[in-house]
Design a protein around this motif. Structure first.
Motif, short mmCIF file in Angstrom:
data_model
loop_
_atom_site.label_atom_id
_atom_site.label_comp_id
_atom_site.label_asym_id
_atom_site.label_seq_id
_atom_site.Cartn_x
_atom_site.Cartn_y
_atom_site.Cartn_z
N LEU A 138 -6.01 102.91 46.51
CA LEU A 138 -6.74 104.09 47.01
C LEU A 138 -7.20 103.89 48.45
CD1 LEU A 138 -8.90 105.14 43.92
CD2 LEU A 138 -7.09 106.47 45.02
N ASP A 139 -7.65 102.69 48.78
CA ASP A 139 -8.07 102.41 50.15
C ASP A 139 -6.95 102.71 51.13
OD1 ASP A 139 -10.59 101.66 49.43
OD2 ASP A 139 -10.25 99.50 49.59
N TYR A 140 -5.74 102.37 50.75
CA TYR A 140 -4.60 102.56 51.65
C TYR A 140 -4.16 104.03 51.70
CZ TYR A 140 -0.19 101.62 54.04
OH TYR A 140 0.83 101.61 54.95
N ILE A 141 -3.95 104.63 50.54
CA ILE A 141 -3.31 105.96 50.52
C ILE A 141 -4.23 107.06 51.01
CG2 ILE A 141 -3.87 106.79 48.20
CD1 ILE A 141 -0.43 106.84 50.00
N ASN A 142 -5.55 106.95 50.79
CA ASN A 142 -6.46 107.99 51.25
C ASN A 142 -6.51 108.06 52.77
OD1 ASN A 142 -7.17 108.91 48.72
ND2 ASN A 142 -9.00 107.60 48.56
N VAL A 143 -6.37 106.93 53.43
CA VAL A 143 -6.30 106.92 54.89
C VAL A 143 -4.92 107.39 55.35
CG1 VAL A 143 -6.41 105.48 56.97
CG2 VAL A 143 -8.04 105.10 55.09
N TYR A 144 -3.89 106.88 54.73
CA TYR A 144 -2.51 107.23 55.12
C TYR A 144 -2.28 108.73 55.02
CZ TYR A 144 2.57 106.78 55.51
OH TYR A 144 3.88 106.88 55.93
N ALA A 145 -2.87 109.38 54.01
CA ALA A 145 -2.68 110.82 53.81
C ALA A 145 -3.13 111.63 55.03
CB ALA A 145 -3.44 111.27 52.57
N LEU A 146 -4.14 111.14 55.73
CA LEU A 146 -4.65 111.86 56.90
C LEU A 146 -3.63 111.92 58.02
CD1 LEU A 146 -8.27 110.38 56.98
CD2 LEU A 146 -7.52 112.55 55.96
N GLY A 147 -2.68 111.01 58.02
CA GLY A 147 -1.65 111.00 59.06
C GLY A 147 -0.33 111.57 58.62
N THR A 148 -0.31 112.30 57.50
CA THR A 148 0.93 112.86 56.99
C THR A 148 1.63 113.76 58.01
OG1 THR A 148 0.16 112.76 54.70
CG2 THR A 148 1.95 114.27 55.16
N ILE A 149 0.87 114.55 58.73
CA ILE A 149 1.46 115.45 59.72
C ILE A 149 2.20 114.67 60.80
CG2 ILE A 149 -0.70 115.51 61.05
CD1 ILE A 149 1.86 118.38 60.71
N PHE A 150 1.65 113.52 61.19
CA PHE A 150 2.32 112.69 62.21
C PHE A 150 3.62 112.11 61.68
CE2 PHE A 150 -2.29 111.72 63.47
CZ PHE A 150 -2.35 112.83 64.31
N VAL A 151 3.58 111.64 60.43
CA VAL A 151 4.77 111.06 59.81
C VAL A 151 5.87 112.11 59.70
CG1 VAL A 151 5.71 109.95 57.74
CG2 VAL A 151 3.41 109.38 58.53
N GLN A 152 5.50 113.31 59.20
CA GLN A 152 6.48 114.38 59.01
C GLN A 152 7.16 114.79 60.32
OE1 GLN A 152 6.95 116.82 55.86
NE2 GLN A 152 6.93 114.66 55.35
N LEU A 153 6.35 115.03 61.34
CA LEU A 153 6.91 115.50 62.61
C LEU A 153 7.72 114.40 63.31
CD1 LEU A 153 4.07 117.74 64.09
CD2 LEU A 153 6.01 118.38 62.66
N THR A 154 7.24 113.17 63.25
CA THR A 154 7.97 112.08 63.90
C THR A 154 9.33 111.86 63.27
OG1 THR A 154 5.91 110.97 64.53
CG2 THR A 154 7.90 109.64 64.51
N LEU A 155 9.36 111.72 61.94
CA LEU A 155 10.62 111.48 61.25
C LEU A 155 11.55 112.68 61.34
CD1 LEU A 155 9.41 109.68 57.98
CD2 LEU A 155 10.39 108.64 60.03
N GLY A 156 11.00 113.87 61.13
CA GLY A 156 11.82 115.07 61.10
C GLY A 156 12.40 115.44 62.45
N LEU A 157 11.57 115.50 63.47
CA LEU A 157 12.03 115.96 64.79
C LEU A 157 12.84 114.90 65.52
CD1 LEU A 157 8.97 118.01 66.07
CD2 LEU A 157 11.05 118.82 64.93
N ASN A 158 12.63 113.64 65.19
CA ASN A 158 13.43 112.59 65.84
C ASN A 158 14.91 112.74 65.52
OD1 ASN A 158 13.25 110.36 67.64
ND2 ASN A 158 13.59 108.95 65.96
N ALA A 159 15.22 113.35 64.37
CA ALA A 159 16.62 113.59 64.01
C ALA A 159 17.28 114.53 65.01
CB ALA A 159 16.70 114.18 62.61
N PHE A 160 16.51 115.46 65.59
CA PHE A 160 17.07 116.39 66.56
C PHE A 160 17.28 115.73 67.93
CE2 PHE A 160 15.34 119.19 63.36
CZ PHE A 160 16.34 120.15 63.25
N ILE A 161 16.55 114.67 68.18
CA ILE A 161 16.83 113.89 69.39
C ILE A 161 18.13 113.10 69.20
CG2 ILE A 161 15.99 112.03 70.87
CD1 ILE A 161 13.15 112.89 70.27
#
Length: 465
Positions: A138-161
């Motif tokens: 829980l200590d790990y995932i509750n913090v990680y969840a706050l950065g989900t938007i960063f993970v999604q955009l970085t992984l997703g949009l990097n494919a277009f680069i």
């Protein structure tokens, strides 16, 4: 951007193109492996609680994999289709695809963040957490969840680069985040005494910086395709075919999450926390095996997609042949490490002699046929690159859903050593799946060979010609 730069994917020598595009992509994937593994390595060496903390973070991996899978759903089908449209010189249609993908990524990120924060504990207990490890999970995932938007955009949009042929820029996206993560991990975990939470904070801050980098590039004059406000919407005619094609990489990654749950639940039943901890290390070994292969396919994908869209079948065939050879060489090389010198790899993650000995035994079973995975990855990702959604989706389902998951639960009832039986499910499933993939691709390859050089694929729905 000059016309020459835009058409280079269709004119440059194939071997040179693949080298220039694949080396940065492979480097990015190796760095990406380190991105995930550095967290586990530091966590596994936290004084006194390292083994339990490592197991707790290992339980969160299905959630982390699921977040990456949804990024693949929105973008990994969209990017090849954008590449095909670039091959047709229809850059407006390609930008509409990218804008729709960005909108979809934002919506998915918001939904995933809310779900994790609301239901995280129940999900983690279902995924194999115990009373001893749930706190760390829980200590790990509750913090990680706050950065989900960063993970999604970085992984997703990097494919277009990557699909535009900017392999070095795509590599820098990963390199910037990984370098920050490696630097920040010991500071947050040990210096500031934040433990597992510190590892999660280091990760999301690093992903945030990578996200800014990606958005800045795709909004700059250097990019061929540009993010435009008018394209930030969900057009069903454009996005449904993209999502259909993205289902294959989505299934590949999302089923990794499901598989982790299946492995953890079975291993917890037959081998306890020790076996679950070993599985965390084995998943890292599998990342070492698979992610560089994915880097190779990412380097080849712009070449294959562009030339398929341009109707240049011989260039598509040649790119695939080189890709297959490189994938096979790497998968055999890493297999040799796992079979003949696994202990140094295992010791990266563990101090406990008991865990080291157990995992060294398990890795030789789990990775027994990883030498043939290069065939699976090269063929399946080429299906994606040429827009063959149905076949790529079937192959993704075959290996993990139709074969591996049932075998995880079936083999322990057939073999006396039940823990070994769980690990054995992986090589059995891989053998069957790779054979099926090779046979199907043989017929696809012959079809490409028989097509006339000037025949072009049907344009994606909702695009302009």
């Amino acid at each position: 951007m000059s016309e020459n730069s835009k058409t280079r994917l269709g004119t440059e020598r194939i071997g040179k193109l693949l080298f220039e595009l694949s080396v940065p992509a492979i480097t990015a994937q190796i760095i990406n492996v380190l991105y995930n593994i550095v967290d586990r390595a530091y966590i596994g060496h936290i004084p006194e609680v390292g083994t339990q903390a490592l197991t707790g973070v290992g339980v969160t991996m299905p959630v982390v994999m699921a977040i990456s899978a949804f990024a693949a759903l929105a973008a990994m089908g969209s990017a090849p289709r954008a590449g095909i449209m670039m091959g047709k010189k229809d850059y407006d249609a390609a930008e509409k695809i990218m804008g729709g993908s960005l909108f979809t990524l934002i919506v998915l990120a918001a939904a995933l963040t809310a779900s994790i924060l609301l239901f995280g504990e129940n999900i983690l207990m279902m995924f194999g957490a115990s009373a001893q490890t749930i706190t760390y999970a829980l200590d790990y995932i509750n913090v990680y969840a706050l950065g989900t938007i960063f993970v999604q955009l970085t992984l997703g949009l990097n494919a277009f680069i990557s699909i535009q042929g900017f392999a070095k820029t795509s590599m820098l996206t990963v390199m910037i985040g990984a370098a920050l993560n490696i630097a920040l991990d010991p500071v947050f975990i040990f210096v500031l005494g934040m433990g597992v939470k510190g590892a999660a904070f280091a990760t999301i801050l690093s992903q945030g910086v990578s996200c800014i980098w990606v958005l800045s590039f795709l909004s700059s004059k250097k990019s061929i395709l540009h993010i435009k406000r008018k394209n930030l919407r969900f057009n069903r005619k454009i996005m449904f075919p993209c999502i259909a094609l993205g289902m294959s990489p989505f299934i590949m990654q999302f089923t990794e999450s499901i598989l982790f749950v299946c492995f953890n639940s079975s291993l917890q039943k037959y081998g306890g926390d020790l076996a679950v901890g070993a599985m965390t290390i084995l998943s890292s070994a599998m990342q070492f095996s698979m992610l560089p292969l994915q880097g190779l396919t990412q380097g080849a994908q712009p070449v294959i997609s562009y030339n398929y869209g341009a109707g240049k079948r011989e260039r598509v065939r040649k790119a695939f042949r080189i890709l297959l050879m490189c994938c096979c060489v790497y998968s055999v090389s890493f297999w040799c490490i796992c079979m003949f010198a696994p202990q140094p790899l295992v010791m990266i993650f563990a101090d406990s002699q008991e865990l080291i000995e157990f995992t060294t035994w398990a890795i030789r079973i789990y990775m027994a046929v990883s030498c043939i995975l290069g065939i699976q990855v090269a063929c399946q990702q080429t299906f994606v690159a040429i827009g063959n959604a149905k076949t790529s989706m079937f192959l993704a389902l075959l290996r993990k859903v139709f074969l591996l998951i049932p075998l995880i639960y079936l083999l322990p009832h057939l073999l006396q050593d039940q823990v070994m039986a769980v690990f054995l499910a992986e090589p059995v499933a891989d053998t069957i799946a790779v054979t099926a993939t090779a046979v199907l691709f043989f017929f696809q390859y012959r079809k490409l060979k028989d097509q006339s050089a000037d025949q072009r694929p049907e344009a994606p729905q909702g695009s302009t010609s």
